[in-house]
Design a protein around this motif. Structure first.
Motif, PDB file in Angstrom:
ATOM      1  N   LYS A 170      72.091  34.150  37.500  1.00 48.92           N
ATOM      2  CA  LYS A 170      71.153  33.563  36.531  1.00 48.92           C
ATOM      3  C   LYS A 170      70.011  34.538  36.210  1.00 48.92           C
ATOM      4  O   LYS A 170      69.717  34.800  35.052  1.00 48.92           O
ATOM      5  CB  LYS A 170      70.554  32.248  37.077  1.00 48.92           C
ATOM      6  CG  LYS A 170      71.592  31.211  37.409  1.00 48.92           C
ATOM      7  CD  LYS A 170      70.951  29.936  37.895  1.00 48.92           C
ATOM      8  CE  LYS A 170      70.185  30.080  39.208  1.00 48.92           C
ATOM      9  NZ  LYS A 170      71.047  30.401  40.354  1.00 48.92           N
ATOM     10  N   THR A 171      69.404  35.058  37.266  1.00 53.61           N
ATOM     11  CA  THR A 171      68.294  35.976  37.031  1.00 53.61           C
ATOM     12  C   THR A 171      68.780  37.226  36.296  1.00 53.61           C
ATOM     13  O   THR A 171      68.100  37.738  35.409  1.00 53.61           O
ATOM     14  CB  THR A 171      67.623  36.358  38.374  1.00 53.61           C
ATOM     15  OG1 THR A 171      67.195  35.153  38.999  1.00 53.61           O
ATOM     16  CG2 THR A 171      66.436  37.265  38.166  1.00 53.61           C
ATOM     17  N   HIS A 172      69.964  37.677  36.649  1.00 54.05           N
ATOM     18  CA  HIS A 172      70.546  38.843  35.966  1.00 54.05           C
ATOM     19  C   HIS A 172      70.657  38.559  34.457  1.00 54.05           C
ATOM     20  O   HIS A 172      70.281  39.386  33.628  1.00 54.05           O
ATOM     21  CB  HIS A 172      71.918  39.151  36.580  1.00 54.05           C
ATOM     22  CG  HIS A 172      72.498  40.460  36.129  1.00 54.05           C
ATOM     23  ND1 HIS A 172      73.081  41.351  36.994  1.00 54.05           N
ATOM     24  CD2 HIS A 172      72.594  41.033  34.901  1.00 54.05           C
ATOM     25  CE1 HIS A 172      73.508  42.405  36.325  1.00 54.05           C
ATOM     26  NE2 HIS A 172      73.228  42.239  35.044  1.00 54.05           N
ATOM     27  N   LEU A 173      71.129  37.381  34.102  1.00 59.68           N
ATOM     28  CA  LEU A 173      71.279  37.056  32.682  1.00 59.68           C
ATOM     29  C   LEU A 173      69.922  36.933  31.988  1.00 59.68           C
ATOM     30  O   LEU A 173      69.722  37.472  30.895  1.00 59.68           O
ATOM     31  CB  LEU A 173      72.061  35.751  32.506  1.00 59.68           C
ATOM     32  CG  LEU A 173      73.580  35.875  32.489  1.00 59.68           C
ATOM     33  CD1 LEU A 173      74.218  34.515  32.231  1.00 59.68           C
ATOM     34  CD2 LEU A 173      74.044  36.874  31.423  1.00 59.68           C
ATOM     35  N   VAL A 175      73.019  29.467  43.952  1.00 58.90           N
ATOM     36  CA  VAL A 175      72.306  30.689  44.352  1.00 58.90           C
ATOM     37  C   VAL A 175      73.193  31.913  44.219  1.00 58.90           C
ATOM     38  O   VAL A 175      74.361  31.890  44.594  1.00 58.90           O
ATOM     39  CB  VAL A 175      71.902  30.606  45.849  1.00 58.90           C
ATOM     40  CG1 VAL A 175      70.998  31.770  46.224  1.00 58.90           C
ATOM     41  CG2 VAL A 175      71.262  29.289  46.155  1.00 58.90           C
ATOM     42  N   GLY A 176      72.633  32.984  43.691  1.00 55.62           N
ATOM     43  CA  GLY A 176      73.338  34.268  43.668  1.00 55.62           C
ATOM     44  C   GLY A 176      74.497  34.347  42.685  1.00 55.62           C
ATOM     45  O   GLY A 176      75.405  35.149  42.858  1.00 55.62           O
ATOM     46  N   LEU A 177      74.454  33.545  41.623  1.00 56.31           N
ATOM     47  CA  LEU A 177      75.576  33.581  40.683  1.00 56.31           C
ATOM     48  C   LEU A 177      75.263  34.370  39.418  1.00 56.31           C
ATOM     49  O   LEU A 177      76.093  34.482  38.533  1.00 56.31           O
ATOM     50  CB  LEU A 177      75.986  32.150  40.305  1.00 56.31           C
ATOM     51  CG  LEU A 177      76.509  31.288  41.461  1.00 56.31           C
ATOM     52  CD1 LEU A 177      76.997  29.940  40.936  1.00 56.31           C
ATOM     53  CD2 LEU A 177      77.649  31.994  42.194  1.00 56.31           C
TER      54      LEU A 177
HETATM   55  P1  ADP Z   1      70.749  34.014  40.834  1.00 55.28           P
HETATM   56  O1  ADP Z   1      69.529  34.279  40.035  1.00 55.28           O
HETATM   57  O2  ADP Z   1      71.724  33.108  40.143  1.00 55.28           O
HETATM   58  O3  ADP Z   1      70.455  33.538  42.227  1.00 55.28           O
HETATM   59  P2  ADP Z   1      71.122  36.869  40.580  1.00 55.28           P
HETATM   60  O4  ADP Z   1      71.063  37.002  39.108  1.00 55.28           O
HETATM   61  O5  ADP Z   1      69.930  37.274  41.334  1.00 55.28           O
HETATM   62  O6  ADP Z   1      71.526  35.371  41.002  1.00 55.28           O
HETATM   63  O7  ADP Z   1      72.418  37.643  41.095  1.00 55.28           O
HETATM   64  C1  ADP Z   1      72.578  38.065  42.423  1.00 55.28           C
HETATM   65  C2  ADP Z   1      73.093  39.486  42.462  1.00 55.28           C
HETATM   66  O8  ADP Z   1      74.426  39.537  41.978  1.00 55.28           O
HETATM   67  C3  ADP Z   1      72.302  40.424  41.583  1.00 55.28           C
HETATM   68  O9  ADP Z   1      72.257  41.666  42.203  1.00 55.28           O
HETATM   69  C4  ADP Z   1      73.104  40.491  40.301  1.00 55.28           C
HETATM   70  O10 ADP Z   1      72.903  41.715  39.622  1.00 55.28           O
HETATM   71  C5  ADP Z   1      74.519  40.366  40.828  1.00 55.28           C
HETATM   72  N1  ADP Z   1      75.402  39.672  39.871  1.00 55.28           N
HETATM   73  C6  ADP Z   1      75.498  38.339  39.684  1.00 55.28           C
HETATM   74  N2  ADP Z   1      76.434  38.055  38.780  1.00 55.28           N
HETATM   75  C7  ADP Z   1      76.935  39.233  38.363  1.00 55.28           C
HETATM   76  C8  ADP Z   1      77.947  39.604  37.418  1.00 55.28           C
HETATM   77  N3  ADP Z   1      78.638  38.697  36.729  1.00 55.28           N
HETATM   78  N4  ADP Z   1      78.196  40.926  37.279  1.00 55.28           N
HETATM   79  C9  ADP Z   1      77.536  41.852  37.980  1.00 55.28           C
HETATM   80  N5  ADP Z   1      76.580  41.566  38.877  1.00 55.28           N
HETATM   81  C10 ADP Z   1      76.271  40.277  39.068  1.00 55.28           C
END
Ligand code: ADP
Ligand code: MG
Length: 468
Positions: free
Chosen positions: A170-173, A166-168
Protein backbone atom coordinates in the motif's frame (compact mmCIF):
# COMPACT_ATOMS: atom_id res chain seq x y z
CA UNK A 1 34.14 9.41 48.16
CA UNK A 2 30.56 8.43 47.56
CA UNK A 3 30.23 11.52 45.44
CA UNK A 4 32.91 10.44 43.04
CA UNK A 5 31.33 7.02 42.87
CA UNK A 6 28.03 8.51 41.93
CA UNK A 7 29.46 10.68 39.25
CA UNK A 8 31.51 8.03 37.66
CA UNK A 9 30.02 5.41 35.55
CA UNK A 10 31.65 2.30 36.83
CA UNK A 11 29.32 -0.26 35.39
CA UNK A 12 29.51 1.25 31.99
CA UNK A 13 29.74 -1.47 29.37
CA UNK A 14 30.90 -0.39 26.02
CA UNK A 15 28.23 -1.38 23.61
CA UNK A 16 29.60 -2.99 20.52
CA UNK A 17 27.71 -0.79 18.09
CA UNK A 18 29.02 -2.41 14.88
CA UNK A 19 27.77 -5.73 16.25
CA UNK A 20 24.34 -4.27 16.90
CA UNK A 21 24.37 -2.86 13.39
CA UNK A 22 25.28 -6.16 11.80
CA UNK A 23 22.51 -7.89 13.69
CA UNK A 24 20.08 -5.26 12.53
CA UNK A 25 21.31 -5.84 9.01
CA UNK A 26 20.29 -9.48 9.27
CA UNK A 27 17.01 -8.59 10.86
CA UNK A 28 15.96 -5.73 8.63
CA UNK A 29 17.68 -6.64 5.40
CA UNK A 30 20.44 -5.06 3.43
CA UNK A 31 18.28 -2.39 1.86
CA UNK A 32 17.20 -0.98 5.15
CA UNK A 33 20.68 -1.37 6.54
CA UNK A 34 22.34 0.46 3.68
CA UNK A 35 19.78 3.22 3.54
CA UNK A 36 19.41 3.92 7.24
CA UNK A 37 21.11 1.80 9.87
CA UNK A 38 24.56 2.27 8.41
CA UNK A 39 24.21 6.00 8.81
CA UNK A 40 23.81 5.84 12.57
CA UNK A 41 26.79 6.18 14.87
CA UNK A 42 26.98 5.70 18.58
CA UNK A 43 27.66 9.11 20.10
CA UNK A 44 27.57 8.42 23.79
CA UNK A 45 26.56 5.75 26.20
CA UNK A 46 24.83 6.32 29.52
CA UNK A 47 23.55 4.02 32.22
CA UNK A 48 20.09 3.53 30.86
CA UNK A 49 20.05 5.28 27.58
CA UNK A 50 22.25 5.87 24.62
CA UNK A 51 22.78 8.79 22.34
CA UNK A 52 22.95 7.99 18.65
CA UNK A 53 23.96 10.46 16.06
CA UNK A 54 22.47 10.73 12.60
CA UNK A 55 23.29 13.06 9.72
CA UNK A 56 19.87 14.64 9.26
CA UNK A 57 16.61 15.19 10.98
CA UNK A 58 14.82 13.37 8.19
CA UNK A 59 16.91 10.27 8.80
CA UNK A 60 16.15 10.47 12.49
CA UNK A 61 12.42 10.67 11.86
CA UNK A 62 12.46 7.91 9.33
CA UNK A 63 14.35 5.67 11.72
CA UNK A 64 12.20 6.62 14.68
CA UNK A 65 8.96 5.91 12.92
CA UNK A 66 10.02 2.58 11.49
CA UNK A 67 12.91 0.90 13.21
CA UNK A 68 13.22 2.29 16.70
CA UNK A 69 11.63 -0.71 18.39
CA UNK A 70 13.88 -3.18 16.66
CA UNK A 71 16.98 -1.10 17.33
CA UNK A 72 16.12 -0.89 21.01
CA UNK A 73 15.36 -4.61 21.22
CA UNK A 74 18.68 -5.47 19.66
CA UNK A 75 20.60 -3.11 21.91
CA UNK A 76 18.87 -4.59 24.95
CA UNK A 77 20.22 -7.98 24.03
CA UNK A 78 23.68 -6.66 24.73
CA UNK A 79 22.86 -4.17 27.41
CA UNK A 80 19.66 -4.83 29.30
CA UNK A 81 19.67 -1.52 31.15
CA UNK A 82 19.09 0.56 28.08
CA UNK A 83 15.50 1.71 28.06
CA UNK A 84 15.55 4.53 25.59
CA UNK A 85 17.39 5.98 22.67
CA UNK A 86 18.07 9.61 21.98
CA UNK A 87 19.30 11.18 18.81
CA UNK A 88 21.71 13.91 18.02
CA UNK A 89 21.40 15.48 14.60
CA UNK A 90 24.58 16.56 12.96
CA UNK A 91 23.05 18.91 10.39
CA UNK A 92 21.45 21.02 13.14
CA UNK A 93 24.60 22.79 13.99
CA UNK A 94 25.12 23.84 10.42
CA UNK A 95 21.46 24.72 9.91
CA UNK A 96 21.18 26.85 12.99
CA UNK A 97 24.13 28.84 11.90
CA UNK A 98 22.59 29.43 8.52
CA UNK A 99 19.13 30.21 9.82
CA UNK A 100 20.27 32.90 12.18
CA UNK A 101 22.30 34.35 9.36
CA UNK A 102 19.82 34.74 6.57
CA UNK A 103 16.32 34.85 8.02
CA UNK A 104 14.21 37.85 8.86
CA UNK A 105 14.31 37.75 12.54
CA UNK A 106 10.81 38.48 13.72
CA UNK A 107 9.38 35.81 15.96
CA UNK A 108 6.49 35.16 13.69
CA UNK A 109 8.43 34.49 10.57
CA UNK A 110 10.65 32.12 12.47
CA UNK A 111 7.66 30.23 13.73
CA UNK A 112 6.14 29.93 10.32
CA UNK A 113 9.26 28.68 8.70
CA UNK A 114 9.75 26.13 11.41
CA UNK A 115 6.17 25.10 11.05
CA UNK A 116 6.45 24.60 7.33
CA UNK A 117 9.69 22.78 7.73
CA UNK A 118 8.01 20.30 9.95
CA UNK A 119 5.56 19.45 7.19
CA UNK A 120 8.10 19.24 4.47
CA UNK A 121 10.17 16.99 6.56
CA UNK A 122 7.47 14.34 6.61
CA UNK A 123 6.55 14.88 3.05
CA UNK A 124 9.51 13.13 1.56
CA UNK A 125 8.72 10.74 -1.21
CA UNK A 126 10.93 7.72 -1.40
CA UNK A 127 12.39 7.64 -4.93
CA UNK A 128 12.98 3.90 -4.62
CA UNK A 129 9.30 3.05 -4.52
CA UNK A 130 7.89 3.75 -7.94
CA UNK A 131 5.41 2.20 -10.35
CA UNK A 132 8.30 0.79 -12.37
CA UNK A 133 9.47 -1.44 -9.57
CA UNK A 134 6.06 -2.50 -8.36
CA UNK A 135 5.51 -6.05 -9.57
CA UNK A 136 2.04 -6.93 -10.69
CA UNK A 137 -0.01 -10.07 -10.20
CA UNK A 138 -3.69 -10.88 -9.97
CA UNK A 139 -3.73 -9.98 -6.27
CA UNK A 140 -2.70 -6.37 -6.74
CA UNK A 141 -3.50 -5.62 -10.38
CA UNK A 142 -6.66 -3.67 -9.71
CA UNK A 143 -5.04 -1.49 -7.07
CA UNK A 144 -2.07 -0.91 -9.35
CA UNK A 145 -4.21 0.06 -12.32
CA UNK A 146 -6.37 2.34 -10.24
CA UNK A 147 -3.24 4.06 -8.94
CA UNK A 148 -1.90 4.57 -12.46
CA UNK A 149 -5.23 5.96 -13.63
CA UNK A 150 -5.35 8.38 -10.74
CA UNK A 151 -1.91 9.68 -11.48
CA UNK A 152 -2.73 10.13 -15.17
CA UNK A 153 -6.38 10.97 -15.12
CA UNK A 154 -6.48 13.53 -12.46
CA UNK A 155 -9.40 13.41 -10.03
CA UNK A 156 -11.37 10.87 -11.98
CA UNK A 157 -11.68 8.51 -9.06
CA UNK A 158 -11.91 10.61 -5.97
CA UNK A 159 -11.05 9.61 -3.35
CA UNK A 160 -9.10 6.49 -4.18
CA UNK A 161 -9.13 4.15 -1.21
CA UNK A 162 -6.60 1.29 -1.21
CA UNK A 163 -6.81 -1.33 1.48
CA UNK A 164 -5.09 -4.59 2.36
CA UNK A 165 -3.05 -6.37 5.04
CA UNK A 166 0.37 -5.49 6.36
CA UNK A 167 3.27 -5.49 3.92
CA UNK A 168 1.25 -5.89 0.74
CA UNK A 169 2.43 -2.74 -1.01
CA UNK A 170 0.00 0.00 0.00
CA UNK A 171 2.67 2.48 0.99
CA UNK A 172 4.65 1.56 -2.11
CA UNK A 173 1.65 2.42 -4.30
CA UNK A 174 0.87 5.67 -2.50
CA UNK A 175 4.49 6.64 -2.77
CA UNK A 176 4.48 5.83 -6.49
CA UNK A 177 1.46 8.03 -7.06
CA UNK A 178 3.14 10.81 -5.09
CA UNK A 179 6.37 10.39 -7.01
CA UNK A 180 4.59 10.57 -10.35
CA UNK A 181 2.34 13.51 -9.53
CA UNK A 182 4.98 15.47 -7.71
CA UNK A 183 6.48 16.24 -11.11
CA UNK A 184 3.87 18.89 -11.81
CA UNK A 185 1.51 19.08 -8.85
CA UNK A 186 1.66 20.05 -5.23
CA UNK A 187 1.71 16.76 -3.37
CA UNK A 188 1.30 16.08 0.32
CA UNK A 189 2.11 12.56 1.49
CA UNK A 190 1.54 11.96 5.17
CA UNK A 191 0.61 9.13 7.52
CA UNK A 192 -2.59 9.49 9.49
CA UNK A 193 -0.54 9.38 12.67
CA UNK A 194 1.56 12.28 11.51
CA UNK A 195 -1.54 14.19 10.46
CA UNK A 196 -2.91 13.83 13.99
CA UNK A 197 0.37 14.83 15.51
CA UNK A 198 0.57 17.98 13.40
CA UNK A 199 -3.01 18.79 14.21
CA UNK A 200 -2.45 18.62 17.95
CA UNK A 201 0.79 20.54 17.66
CA UNK A 202 -0.93 23.27 15.65
CA UNK A 203 -3.65 23.67 18.22
CA UNK A 204 -1.11 23.95 20.99
CA UNK A 205 0.91 26.56 19.17
CA UNK A 206 -2.13 28.44 17.86
CA UNK A 207 -1.22 27.67 14.31
CA UNK A 208 -4.50 26.25 13.09
CA UNK A 209 -4.80 28.76 10.31
CA UNK A 210 -1.51 27.64 8.85
CA UNK A 211 -2.43 24.01 9.32
CA UNK A 212 -5.62 24.49 7.34
CA UNK A 213 -3.94 26.51 4.66
CA UNK A 214 -1.22 24.00 4.25
CA UNK A 215 -3.46 21.03 3.75
CA UNK A 216 -6.06 22.83 1.73
CA UNK A 217 -3.52 24.14 -0.70
CA UNK A 218 -2.36 20.80 -1.98
CA UNK A 219 -3.39 19.35 -5.31
CA UNK A 220 -2.83 15.80 -4.18
CA UNK A 221 -3.26 14.57 -0.63
CA UNK A 222 -2.04 11.06 0.15
CA UNK A 223 -2.84 9.73 3.61
CA UNK A 224 -1.28 6.45 4.64
CA UNK A 225 -2.71 4.07 7.25
CA UNK A 226 -5.91 5.93 7.95
CA UNK A 227 -6.94 3.20 10.43
CA UNK A 228 -4.66 4.90 12.93
CA UNK A 229 -6.70 8.05 12.95
CA UNK A 230 -8.58 7.83 16.19
CA UNK A 231 -11.54 9.35 17.89
CA UNK A 232 -10.65 12.96 18.69
CA UNK A 233 -13.77 14.80 17.57
CA UNK A 234 -12.15 18.14 16.80
CA UNK A 235 -9.57 16.49 14.63
CA UNK A 236 -12.05 14.41 12.70
CA UNK A 237 -14.07 17.56 12.22
CA UNK A 238 -11.04 19.29 10.73
CA UNK A 239 -10.20 16.27 8.64
CA UNK A 240 -13.72 16.11 7.28
CA UNK A 241 -13.65 19.76 6.30
CA UNK A 242 -10.22 19.51 4.75
CA UNK A 243 -11.42 16.51 2.86
CA UNK A 244 -14.49 18.30 1.52
CA UNK A 245 -12.59 21.44 0.69
CA UNK A 246 -10.13 19.40 -1.34
CA UNK A 247 -12.80 17.47 -3.16
CA UNK A 248 -14.59 20.72 -3.95
CA UNK A 249 -11.56 22.16 -5.62
CA UNK A 250 -10.99 18.86 -7.38
CA UNK A 251 -7.81 17.97 -5.62
CA UNK A 252 -7.03 14.29 -5.69
CA UNK A 253 -7.23 12.36 -2.42
CA UNK A 254 -5.73 8.92 -1.95
CA UNK A 255 -6.11 6.99 1.25
CA UNK A 256 -4.69 3.67 2.40
CA UNK A 257 -5.86 1.44 5.21
CA UNK A 258 -5.60 -2.10 6.48
CA UNK A 259 -9.36 -2.68 6.12
CA UNK A 260 -12.32 -1.52 4.05
CA UNK A 261 -14.00 1.79 4.98
CA UNK A 262 -16.98 0.22 6.74
CA UNK A 263 -14.69 -1.74 9.05
CA UNK A 264 -12.80 1.31 10.31
CA UNK A 265 -13.32 1.81 14.00
CA UNK A 266 -13.25 5.17 15.75
CA UNK A 267 -13.82 7.08 12.55
CA UNK A 268 -16.97 9.10 12.02
CA UNK A 269 -19.65 7.60 9.81
CA UNK A 270 -19.71 10.58 7.48
CA UNK A 271 -15.98 10.23 6.84
CA UNK A 272 -16.33 6.54 6.14
CA UNK A 273 -19.13 7.24 3.75
CA UNK A 274 -16.94 9.80 1.99
CA UNK A 275 -14.28 7.12 1.60
CA UNK A 276 -16.78 4.68 0.17
CA UNK A 277 -17.98 7.33 -2.26
CA UNK A 278 -14.89 7.13 -4.45
CA UNK A 279 -13.14 4.07 -5.76
CA UNK A 280 -12.36 1.39 -3.18
CA UNK A 281 -9.81 -1.25 -4.19
CA UNK A 282 -8.24 -4.11 -2.32
CA UNK A 283 -4.72 -5.52 -2.44
CA UNK A 284 -4.86 -9.19 -1.62
CA UNK A 285 -2.16 -11.51 -0.39
CA UNK A 286 0.32 -12.24 -3.17
CA UNK A 287 -0.49 -15.37 -5.14
CA UNK A 288 2.18 -17.98 -5.88
CA UNK A 289 3.12 -16.51 -9.27
CA UNK A 290 3.62 -13.04 -7.86
CA UNK A 291 5.63 -14.40 -4.98
CA UNK A 292 7.97 -16.11 -7.44
CA UNK A 293 8.24 -12.94 -9.47
CA UNK A 294 9.09 -10.88 -6.42
CA UNK A 295 11.70 -13.38 -5.27
CA UNK A 296 13.30 -13.43 -8.69
CA UNK A 297 13.49 -9.72 -9.08
CA UNK A 298 14.76 -9.23 -5.55
CA UNK A 299 17.51 -11.77 -6.06
CA UNK A 300 18.53 -10.15 -9.31
CA UNK A 301 18.56 -6.73 -7.75
CA UNK A 302 20.70 -7.86 -4.83
CA UNK A 303 23.09 -9.83 -6.96
CA UNK A 304 23.66 -6.96 -9.34
CA UNK A 305 24.14 -4.68 -6.39
CA UNK A 306 26.89 -6.82 -4.94
CA UNK A 307 28.02 -8.26 -8.26
CA UNK A 308 27.92 -11.56 -6.48
CA UNK A 309 28.15 -15.01 -7.91
CA UNK A 310 26.12 -16.70 -5.22
CA UNK A 311 22.81 -17.70 -6.70
CA UNK A 312 19.99 -18.94 -4.51
CA UNK A 313 18.93 -22.42 -5.63
CA UNK A 314 15.51 -23.15 -7.08
CA UNK A 315 14.84 -25.42 -4.16
CA UNK A 316 15.23 -22.57 -1.71
CA UNK A 317 13.34 -20.14 -3.92
CA UNK A 318 10.48 -22.59 -4.14
CA UNK A 319 10.58 -23.22 -0.44
CA UNK A 320 10.36 -19.51 0.34
CA UNK A 321 7.64 -18.82 -2.15
CA UNK A 322 5.51 -21.67 -0.88
CA UNK A 323 5.99 -20.94 2.82
CA UNK A 324 5.91 -17.19 3.05
CA UNK A 325 2.55 -16.28 1.71
CA UNK A 326 1.06 -13.48 3.67
CA UNK A 327 3.15 -10.44 2.94
CA UNK A 328 5.51 -9.06 0.35
CA UNK A 329 7.50 -7.41 3.06
CA UNK A 330 8.22 -10.74 4.72
CA UNK A 331 9.06 -12.26 1.39
CA UNK A 332 11.59 -9.54 0.65
CA UNK A 333 12.89 -9.81 4.21
CA UNK A 334 13.39 -13.56 3.78
CA UNK A 335 15.43 -13.11 0.62
CA UNK A 336 17.51 -10.42 2.27
CA UNK A 337 18.31 -12.76 5.09
CA UNK A 338 19.30 -15.62 2.84
CA UNK A 339 21.55 -13.30 0.85
CA UNK A 340 23.05 -11.83 4.03
CA UNK A 341 23.77 -15.32 5.26
CA UNK A 342 25.52 -16.26 2.06
CA UNK A 343 27.58 -13.10 2.14
CA UNK A 344 28.63 -13.57 5.73
CA UNK A 345 29.49 -17.27 5.44
CA UNK A 346 30.46 -17.12 1.81
CA UNK A 347 28.22 -20.05 0.93
CA UNK A 348 24.58 -20.62 0.21
CA UNK A 349 22.48 -21.88 3.08
CA UNK A 350 21.15 -25.43 2.83
CA UNK A 351 17.42 -25.96 3.10
CA UNK A 352 17.82 -26.84 6.78
CA UNK A 353 19.83 -23.69 7.37
CA UNK A 354 17.27 -21.66 5.50
CA UNK A 355 14.63 -22.97 7.87
CA UNK A 356 16.70 -21.81 10.81
CA UNK A 357 17.37 -18.38 9.35
CA UNK A 358 13.70 -17.88 8.58
CA UNK A 359 12.32 -19.57 11.65
CA UNK A 360 10.34 -16.65 12.98
CA UNK A 361 8.84 -15.88 9.59
CA UNK A 362 7.80 -19.48 9.06
CA UNK A 363 6.22 -20.06 12.45
CA UNK A 364 4.64 -16.79 13.20
CA UNK A 365 2.47 -15.43 10.58
CA UNK A 366 1.74 -11.93 11.65
CA UNK A 367 -1.44 -11.78 9.68
CA UNK A 368 -2.94 -14.68 11.56
CA UNK A 369 -1.92 -13.58 14.99
CA UNK A 370 -3.85 -10.39 15.57
CA UNK A 371 -4.20 -8.35 18.72
CA UNK A 372 -7.86 -9.18 18.62
CA UNK A 373 -7.27 -12.93 18.55
CA UNK A 374 -4.80 -12.62 21.41
CA UNK A 375 -7.29 -10.66 23.48
CA UNK A 376 -10.08 -13.12 22.75
CA UNK A 377 -8.01 -16.14 23.66
CA UNK A 378 -6.55 -14.61 26.81
CA UNK A 379 -10.00 -13.47 27.99
CA UNK A 380 -11.45 -16.91 27.43
CA UNK A 381 -8.51 -18.52 29.20
CA UNK A 382 -8.85 -16.36 32.32
CA UNK A 383 -12.64 -16.29 32.11
CA UNK A 384 -13.05 -12.56 31.98
CA UNK A 385 -14.90 -10.48 29.40
CA UNK A 386 -13.21 -8.36 26.78
CA UNK A 387 -14.83 -5.27 28.27
CA UNK A 388 -13.25 -6.08 31.58
CA UNK A 389 -9.88 -6.60 29.98
CA UNK A 390 -10.05 -3.28 28.16
CA UNK A 391 -11.51 -1.37 31.10
CA UNK A 392 -9.39 0.77 33.38
CA UNK A 393 -10.29 -1.27 36.46
CA UNK A 394 -7.32 -2.33 38.51
CA UNK A 395 -8.68 -5.43 40.30
CA UNK A 396 -6.05 -8.07 40.54
CA UNK A 397 -8.03 -10.66 38.64
CA UNK A 398 -8.11 -8.27 35.67
CA UNK A 399 -4.64 -6.80 35.88
CA UNK A 400 -2.71 -10.03 35.33
CA UNK A 401 -4.72 -11.20 32.32
CA UNK A 402 -4.45 -7.73 30.83
CA UNK A 403 -0.69 -7.68 31.31
CA UNK A 404 -0.47 -11.20 29.93
CA UNK A 405 -2.35 -10.20 26.79
CA UNK A 406 -0.11 -7.16 26.37
CA UNK A 407 2.99 -9.28 26.84
CA UNK A 408 1.84 -11.85 24.31
CA UNK A 409 1.02 -9.13 21.81
CA UNK A 410 4.51 -7.75 22.20
CA UNK A 411 6.23 -11.08 21.63
CA UNK A 412 3.92 -12.60 19.03
CA UNK A 413 3.30 -9.64 16.76
CA UNK A 414 5.51 -6.93 15.36
CA UNK A 415 3.27 -4.17 16.65
CA UNK A 416 5.03 -1.18 18.16
CA UNK A 417 4.46 -0.17 21.76
CA UNK A 418 2.22 2.79 20.87
CA UNK A 419 0.21 0.56 18.54
CA UNK A 420 -0.31 -1.97 21.30
CA UNK A 421 -1.25 0.82 23.68
CA UNK A 422 -3.92 1.98 21.29
CA UNK A 423 -5.46 -1.47 21.02
CA UNK A 424 -5.61 -1.69 24.78
CA UNK A 425 -7.94 1.27 25.25
CA UNK A 426 -5.37 3.89 24.43
CA UNK A 427 -2.99 3.03 27.20
CA UNK A 428 0.28 4.87 27.28
CA UNK A 429 3.31 3.06 25.89
CA UNK A 430 4.98 3.21 29.31
CA UNK A 431 2.11 1.11 30.68
CA UNK A 432 2.79 -1.36 27.91
CA UNK A 433 6.48 -1.54 28.79
CA UNK A 434 5.59 -1.98 32.44
CA UNK A 435 3.21 -4.87 31.65
CA UNK A 436 5.78 -6.64 29.50
CA UNK A 437 8.42 -6.30 32.18
CA UNK A 438 6.09 -7.49 34.94
CA UNK A 439 5.22 -10.66 33.07
CA UNK A 440 8.83 -11.29 32.11
CA UNK A 441 9.76 -11.11 35.80
CA UNK A 442 6.90 -13.29 36.94
CA UNK A 443 7.78 -15.86 34.34
CA UNK A 444 11.21 -16.25 35.86
CA UNK A 445 9.95 -17.00 39.33
CA UNK A 446 6.49 -18.38 38.94
CA UNK A 447 6.18 -21.78 37.21
CA UNK A 448 2.45 -21.37 37.06
CA UNK A 449 2.78 -18.17 35.09
CA UNK A 450 5.28 -19.83 32.80
CA UNK A 451 2.90 -22.67 32.18
CA UNK A 452 0.02 -20.32 31.44
CA UNK A 453 2.08 -18.34 28.99
CA UNK A 454 3.10 -21.49 27.15
CA UNK A 455 -0.44 -22.77 26.98
CA UNK A 456 -1.63 -19.43 25.70
CA UNK A 457 1.12 -19.27 23.10
CA UNK A 458 0.07 -22.66 21.81
CA UNK A 459 -3.55 -21.67 21.71
CA UNK A 460 -2.75 -18.48 19.86
CA UNK A 461 -0.30 -19.97 17.39
CA UNK A 462 -1.75 -23.36 16.63
CA UNK A 463 -5.41 -23.64 17.64
CA UNK A 464 -6.69 -21.18 15.19
CA UNK A 465 -9.80 -23.15 14.29
CA UNK A 466 -11.23 -22.76 17.76
CA UNK A 467 -11.09 -19.04 17.65
CA UNK A 468 -14.03 -16.74 18.45
P1 ADP B 1 2.16 -1.86 3.28
O1 ADP B 1 2.20 -0.38 3.23
O2 ADP B 1 0.96 -2.45 2.58
O3 ADP B 1 2.30 -2.42 4.67
P2 ADP B 1 4.63 -1.63 1.80
O4 ADP B 1 4.17 -0.79 0.67
O5 ADP B 1 5.41 -0.97 2.85
O6 ADP B 1 3.39 -2.41 2.47
O7 ADP B 1 5.42 -2.88 1.19
C1 ADP B 1 6.32 -3.65 1.95
C2 ADP B 1 7.58 -3.90 1.16
O8 ADP B 1 7.31 -4.76 0.06
C3 ADP B 1 8.16 -2.64 0.56
O9 ADP B 1 9.55 -2.75 0.58
C4 ADP B 1 7.64 -2.63 -0.86
O10 ADP B 1 8.51 -1.93 -1.73
C5 ADP B 1 7.60 -4.11 -1.17
N1 ADP B 1 6.51 -4.44 -2.10
C6 ADP B 1 5.21 -4.62 -1.79
N2 ADP B 1 4.50 -4.97 -2.86
C7 ADP B 1 5.37 -5.00 -3.89
C8 ADP B 1 5.24 -5.30 -5.29
N3 ADP B 1 4.07 -5.64 -5.83
N4 ADP B 1 6.37 -5.24 -6.03
C9 ADP B 1 7.55 -4.93 -5.50
N5 ADP B 1 7.73 -4.64 -4.21
C10 ADP B 1 6.66 -4.66 -3.41
MG1 MG C 1 2.40 0.93 4.84
Amino acid sequence: MSKTFKNKNFDRINLDWPLVQSELKLKLGTDVYDSWIKKITLAEEFNNYILLSVPTRFIRDWITSRYLDQILQTIKKYKKEIIRIEFKILENIENDRQKSYNLNKTNISKKVSFFQDSYLQYNRIDPNKRFENFLIGSSNKIAFEASIKVSENFSHYNPLYIYGGVGLGKTHLLNSIGYEMNKNKKVMFISAERFMYQFVKSIKSNDMVKFKEYFRNTDVLLIDDIQFMNGKEAMQEEFFHTFNALLDKQSQIIVSADRPPNKLSRIQERIKSRFSGGLVVEIQKPEYELRKKIINSKIEELLSLYSDKLKISDEIQNFISSKITSSVRELVGAINRVISFSRIYNKLPSLAETKVILKDLLNLNENNVTIESIQTIVCRFFKISKNEMLSSRRSRYLVRPRQTAIYLTKILTTKSLPEIGREFSNRDHTTIIHSVKTIEKLKENDPNMCDNINKLKNLILYNKENEI
